[in-house]
Enzyme design. Sequence first.
Site, PDB file in Angstrom:
ATOM      1  N   HIS A   9       0.814  -1.212   0.000  1.00  0.00           N
ATOM      2  CA  HIS A   9       0.000   0.000   0.000  1.00  0.00           C
ATOM      3  C   HIS A   9       0.847   1.261   0.000  1.00  0.00           C
ATOM      4  O   HIS A   9       0.578   2.208  -0.727  1.00  0.00           O
ATOM      5  CB  HIS A   9      -0.952   0.010   1.202  1.00  0.00           C
ATOM      6  CG  HIS A   9      -1.880   1.182   1.160  1.00  0.00           C
ATOM      7  ND1 HIS A   9      -1.493   2.454   1.546  1.00  0.00           N
ATOM      8  CD2 HIS A   9      -3.163   1.293   0.746  1.00  0.00           C
ATOM      9  CE1 HIS A   9      -2.515   3.282   1.379  1.00  0.00           C
ATOM     10  NE2 HIS A   9      -3.524   2.607   0.891  1.00  0.00           N
ATOM     11  N   GLY A  75     -10.119  -5.917  -0.359  1.00  0.00           N
ATOM     12  CA  GLY A  75     -10.821  -4.642  -0.408  1.00  0.00           C
ATOM     13  C   GLY A  75     -10.656  -3.985  -1.768  1.00  0.00           C
ATOM     14  O   GLY A  75     -10.168  -4.590  -2.714  1.00  0.00           O
TER      15      GLY A  75
END
Lengths: 123, 123
Positions: A9, A75
Amino acid sequence: MNALLLVAHGSRHQQSNDEVFELANQLKRDDSINYDIVHTAFLDVAKPSIPEGIVACIKEGASSITLIPYFLNSGRHVVSDIPDIVKEAAKQHPDVSIKIAPHLGDSDLMAGLLIEIVNSMHC
Amino acid sequence: MNALLLVAHGSRHQQSNDEVFELANQLKRDDSINYDIVHTAFLDVAKPSIPEGIVACIKEGASSITLIPYFLNSGRHVVSDIPDIVKEAAKQHPDVSIKIAPHLGDSDLMAGLLIEIVNSMHC
């Protein structure tokens, strides 16, 4: 040549990003890995970005790039953001095969890894 | 009895939380795990909370609880938030041993897991 691009991320805390770079270094050093090139990229916040990471792999001679999303859950980042970025980047590099591996948390091996960690704590 | 408490961040997307519950179910079913009880808890957003997860373990008869943080990086959540919550909860349960395992991303086995995932993609 085949390249592996470890995609995390990205964090504002440099230590978290450094942990990802160190993990990529471990992958590079591992004799069992079937990739000639290993690079790191970040979805957000940190650099290099995913398109930059893809270019870094190509500059080293990669004709095939596999991204492994270093994410635990399925997600939005895993389901949409990373595929969208890769789709755009692939248009810039039509001669290079770019694919995305299942994200880390999707692995059937995850339960076994957790068990190894916690069994070693057991007393 | 020994309990394992799998602690994830928690998400507004129920599917991500369900993935953690499913992982805990895999741990429960695994014969090699050295724990009598397995529960799930979330640091934030989702329920049960960490204190609620600890109580659930104790209600099933746990005298020793090991938390495993299902986190990849050593950010604030791993370094401060989870230990602070556990410290407070431990005061409420002085007869129960509560400890925190190294977080998932800290494991030396992580590189091997990634290699297994990506080598299976290699063609």
